[in-house]
Write a protein that holds these residues in place. Structure first.
Motif, PDB file in Angstrom:
ATOM      1  N   HIS A  32      49.538  36.886  30.354  1.00 34.21           N
ATOM      2  CA  HIS A  32      48.642  38.033  30.387  1.00 34.21           C
ATOM      3  C   HIS A  32      47.963  38.228  29.036  1.00 34.21           C
ATOM      4  O   HIS A  32      46.744  38.421  28.958  1.00 34.21           O
ATOM      5  CB  HIS A  32      49.415  39.299  30.771  1.00 34.21           C
ATOM      6  CG  HIS A  32      49.643  39.461  32.236  1.00 34.21           C
ATOM      7  ND1 HIS A  32      50.695  38.855  32.883  1.00 34.21           N
ATOM      8  CD2 HIS A  32      48.959  40.159  33.182  1.00 34.21           C
ATOM      9  CE1 HIS A  32      50.651  39.172  34.178  1.00 34.21           C
ATOM     10  NE2 HIS A  32      49.613  39.951  34.382  1.00 34.21           N
ATOM     11  N   TYR A  36      43.953  38.171  27.872  1.00 31.96           N
ATOM     12  CA  TYR A  36      43.250  39.235  27.166  1.00 31.96           C
ATOM     13  C   TYR A  36      42.658  38.719  25.852  1.00 31.96           C
ATOM     14  O   TYR A  36      41.547  39.099  25.472  1.00 31.96           O
ATOM     15  CB  TYR A  36      44.200  40.397  26.881  1.00 31.96           C
ATOM     16  CG  TYR A  36      44.862  40.960  28.103  1.00 31.96           C
ATOM     17  CD1 TYR A  36      44.201  40.981  29.326  1.00 31.96           C
ATOM     18  CD2 TYR A  36      46.164  41.468  28.064  1.00 31.96           C
ATOM     19  CE1 TYR A  36      44.810  41.498  30.461  1.00 31.96           C
ATOM     20  CE2 TYR A  36      46.769  41.980  29.192  1.00 31.96           C
ATOM     21  CZ  TYR A  36      46.098  41.994  30.393  1.00 31.96           C
ATOM     22  OH  TYR A  36      46.704  42.490  31.511  1.00 31.96           O
ATOM     23  N   TRP A  89      46.763  37.408  39.859  1.00 38.56           N
ATOM     24  CA  TRP A  89      45.839  37.411  38.727  1.00 38.56           C
ATOM     25  C   TRP A  89      44.963  38.646  38.849  1.00 38.56           C
ATOM     26  O   TRP A  89      44.111  38.736  39.711  1.00 38.56           O
ATOM     27  CB  TRP A  89      44.974  36.150  38.735  1.00 38.56           C
ATOM     28  CG  TRP A  89      44.173  35.934  37.484  1.00 38.56           C
ATOM     29  CD1 TRP A  89      44.649  35.609  36.248  1.00 38.56           C
ATOM     30  CD2 TRP A  89      42.743  36.044  37.338  1.00 38.56           C
ATOM     31  NE1 TRP A  89      43.615  35.500  35.341  1.00 38.56           N
ATOM     32  CE2 TRP A  89      42.431  35.755  35.987  1.00 38.56           C
ATOM     33  CE3 TRP A  89      41.712  36.336  38.221  1.00 38.56           C
ATOM     34  CZ2 TRP A  89      41.130  35.764  35.500  1.00 38.56           C
ATOM     35  CZ3 TRP A  89      40.402  36.352  37.740  1.00 38.56           C
ATOM     36  CH2 TRP A  89      40.135  36.063  36.394  1.00 38.56           C
ATOM     37  N   HIS A  90      45.240  39.637  38.003  1.00 38.47           N
ATOM     38  CA  HIS A  90      44.560  40.929  38.063  1.00 38.47           C
ATOM     39  C   HIS A  90      44.646  41.527  39.461  1.00 38.47           C
ATOM     40  O   HIS A  90      43.659  42.037  40.015  1.00 38.47           O
ATOM     41  CB  HIS A  90      43.101  40.796  37.630  1.00 38.47           C
ATOM     42  CG  HIS A  90      42.922  40.362  36.205  1.00 38.47           C
ATOM     43  ND1 HIS A  90      43.462  41.054  35.141  1.00 38.47           N
ATOM     44  CD2 HIS A  90      42.280  39.298  35.660  1.00 38.47           C
ATOM     45  CE1 HIS A  90      43.151  40.448  34.011  1.00 38.47           C
ATOM     46  NE2 HIS A  90      42.447  39.369  34.298  1.00 38.47           N
ATOM     47  N   ASP A 103      39.273  44.127  40.085  1.00 38.52           N
ATOM     48  CA  ASP A 103      39.552  43.690  38.717  1.00 38.52           C
ATOM     49  C   ASP A 103      39.293  42.203  38.554  1.00 38.52           C
ATOM     50  O   ASP A 103      38.733  41.762  37.540  1.00 38.52           O
ATOM     51  CB  ASP A 103      41.007  44.003  38.352  1.00 38.52           C
ATOM     52  CG  ASP A 103      41.309  45.493  38.392  1.00 38.52           C
ATOM     53  OD1 ASP A 103      40.355  46.283  38.536  1.00 38.52           O
ATOM     54  OD2 ASP A 103      42.485  45.859  38.274  1.00 38.52           O
ATOM     55  N   ALA A 104      39.716  41.416  39.538  1.00 41.88           N
ATOM     56  CA  ALA A 104      39.512  39.974  39.454  1.00 41.88           C
ATOM     57  C   ALA A 104      38.032  39.621  39.508  1.00 41.88           C
ATOM     58  O   ALA A 104      37.572  38.717  38.800  1.00 41.88           O
ATOM     59  CB  ALA A 104      40.266  39.278  40.587  1.00 41.88           C
ATOM     60  N   ALA A 107      36.500  40.298  36.160  1.00 37.84           N
ATOM     61  CA  ALA A 107      36.891  39.262  35.205  1.00 37.84           C
ATOM     62  C   ALA A 107      36.127  37.961  35.462  1.00 37.84           C
ATOM     63  O   ALA A 107      35.669  37.295  34.519  1.00 37.84           O
ATOM     64  CB  ALA A 107      38.396  39.016  35.285  1.00 37.84           C
ATOM     65  N   SER A 144      35.419  44.197  31.250  1.00 37.35           N
ATOM     66  CA  SER A 144      36.565  43.574  31.904  1.00 37.35           C
ATOM     67  C   SER A 144      37.879  44.068  31.318  1.00 37.35           C
ATOM     68  O   SER A 144      38.828  44.373  32.051  1.00 37.35           O
ATOM     69  CB  SER A 144      36.473  42.048  31.775  1.00 37.35           C
ATOM     70  OG  SER A 144      37.622  41.431  32.312  1.00 37.35           O
ATOM     71  N   THR A 148      40.395  46.158  33.774  1.00 38.22           N
ATOM     72  CA  THR A 148      41.686  45.533  34.073  1.00 38.22           C
ATOM     73  C   THR A 148      42.849  46.292  33.448  1.00 38.22           C
ATOM     74  O   THR A 148      43.973  46.226  33.946  1.00 38.22           O
ATOM     75  CB  THR A 148      41.708  44.074  33.589  1.00 38.22           C
ATOM     76  OG1 THR A 148      41.382  44.020  32.192  1.00 38.22           O
ATOM     77  CG2 THR A 148      40.714  43.222  34.365  1.00 38.22           C
ATOM     78  N   GLY A 151      43.699  48.799  36.007  1.00 38.06           N
ATOM     79  CA  GLY A 151      44.359  48.124  37.118  1.00 38.06           C
ATOM     80  C   GLY A 151      45.799  47.763  36.794  1.00 38.06           C
ATOM     81  O   GLY A 151      46.692  47.898  37.638  1.00 38.06           O
ATOM     82  N   ASP A 152      46.029  47.312  35.584  1.00 36.44           N
ATOM     83  CA  ASP A 152      47.383  46.980  35.161  1.00 36.44           C
ATOM     84  C   ASP A 152      48.263  48.218  35.162  1.00 36.44           C
ATOM     85  O   ASP A 152      49.436  48.168  35.545  1.00 36.44           O
ATOM     86  CB  ASP A 152      47.338  46.349  33.767  1.00 36.44           C
ATOM     87  CG  ASP A 152      48.609  45.603  33.430  1.00 36.44           C
ATOM     88  OD1 ASP A 152      49.251  45.058  34.352  1.00 36.44           O
ATOM     89  OD2 ASP A 152      48.985  45.559  32.247  1.00 36.44           O
ATOM     90  N   ARG A 172      44.110  48.160  24.879  1.00 34.39           N
ATOM     91  CA  ARG A 172      43.800  46.818  25.339  1.00 34.39           C
ATOM     92  C   ARG A 172      42.604  46.232  24.585  1.00 34.39           C
ATOM     93  O   ARG A 172      42.626  45.070  24.168  1.00 34.39           O
ATOM     94  CB  ARG A 172      43.517  46.865  26.837  1.00 34.39           C
ATOM     95  CG  ARG A 172      43.160  45.542  27.486  1.00 34.39           C
ATOM     96  CD  ARG A 172      44.339  44.592  27.547  1.00 34.39           C
ATOM     97  NE  ARG A 172      45.506  45.194  28.129  1.00 34.39           N
ATOM     98  CZ  ARG A 172      45.732  45.337  29.437  1.00 34.39           C
ATOM     99  NH1 ARG A 172      44.835  44.922  30.309  1.00 34.39           N
ATOM    100  NH2 ARG A 172      46.853  45.866  29.874  1.00 34.39           N
TER     101      ARG A 172
END
Length: 299
Positions: A32, A36, A89-90, A103-104, A107, A144, A148, A151-152, A172
């Motif tokens: 992860h 980032y 993944w996301h 989110d994906a 990204a 992004s 994300t 979302g996380d 982040r």
């Protein structure tokens, strides 16, 4: 007034509280954090191109773009292979018939300006289209990271306090910019350019300032989280892994940056700083997941 909470969309639809995710393994958090850092590298590179301070050279632009793609692709590849380290993944569980999450998709959309910059890089970064594409790459990377991060938060702690959740995007972005900046510095340290073009002192001062800013932001986020945990604070506040993380995230990279002013071994020092910071931030993230699991209502 009762604090607002973030609820998982599916949980809201079902009229129940979504189960909180278990703390991730260190290998998962490393994937992860690498992702980032990849977006942070693209964002830092795009910003440098947009304001016209990045050294000219087609290869000097393509190398950090490729490195950022490698950092991002590691997590995506692990999710495609259904690794137990990366189940999604996301939020996107990559199986036949599944659709990418929001989110994906955000990204993945960052790839478009990255490809534009790669195609326009022809040795002279002063070209207006290159600078415009760099600005778009930086803006997409920023969006992004922010999206994300929310979302996380929803996946790790669906009932997280809204005030606490709003601190995650800032943390982040600062962390990704710091980590990505170190990886970008690694790319520039390997370039055969003179000091007047590279501006080493400006890079070093900027990265040291980011390290200081990240330390302040992360300390505020930790204190806000620990005030809400149900477990005794002493167990989470100063575990030995936090000292190790601080050593890897701040002490070693900052020492390497300071030594770059006096040493010719820039490539080795830059490699040490980038790798050390990424591993240290992964340890920090695993500790933060444990703190989230200890929030009231957690498992």
């Amino acid at each position: 007034m009762k604090p607002r909470h973030i609820a998982h969309p599916q949980a809201v639809a079902d009229g129940r509280t979504a189960p909180r995710a278990q703390p991730r393994a260190l290998a998962s958090t490393l994937l992860h954090v690498s992702g980032y850092d990849g977006f942070g590298l693209w964002m830092a590179l795009g910003l440098a191109l947009a304001i016209g301070v990045y050294p000219d050279g087609r290869g000097d632009v393509l190398v950090p773009i490729a490195l950022g793609a490698a950092l991002v692709a590691m997590g995506l590849l692990a999710a495609c292979l259904h690794s137990h380290w990366m189940s999604h993944w996301h939020g996107w569980v990559i199986v036949k018939g599944s659709r990418p999450t929001r989110d994906a998709l955000v990204a993945l959309a960052c790839i478009l300006p990255v490809l534009a910059v790669a195609g326009l890089a022809r040795g002279d970064n002063a070209f207006w289209a290159t600078r415009l594409s760099g600005a778009a790459m930086a803006l997409c990377g920023l969006c992004s990271l922010v999206i994300t991060a929310y979302g996380d938060a929803r996946r790790q702690a669906p009932d997280m306090d809204m005030r606490l959740a709003t601190q995650l995007p800032l943390s982040r972005v600062v962390s990704a910019t710091y980590g990505g900046g170190l990886w970008l510095w690694l790319c520039t340290a390997g370039q055969e350019v003179d000091d007047a073009t590279l501006h080493p002192r400006a890079w070093i001062i900027g990265l040291l300032a980011l390290a200081l800013l990240r330390g302040l932001v992360e300390n505020l986020r930790w204190q806000a989280t620990l005030q809400r945990v149900a477990a005794p604070r002493g167990r989470l506040e100063l575990p030995p892994r936090r000292y190790l993380a601080a050593l890897l995230v701040y002490a070693l990279p900052c020492l390497a940056l300071l030594l770059m002013s006096f040493s010719d071994g820039w490539l080795a020092l830059a490699s040490l700083a980038a790798v050390s910071c990424t591993v240290g931030m992964a340890i920090e993230l695993s500790l933060y997941d444990e703190a989230l699991a200890a929030l009231p209502g957690g498992p």
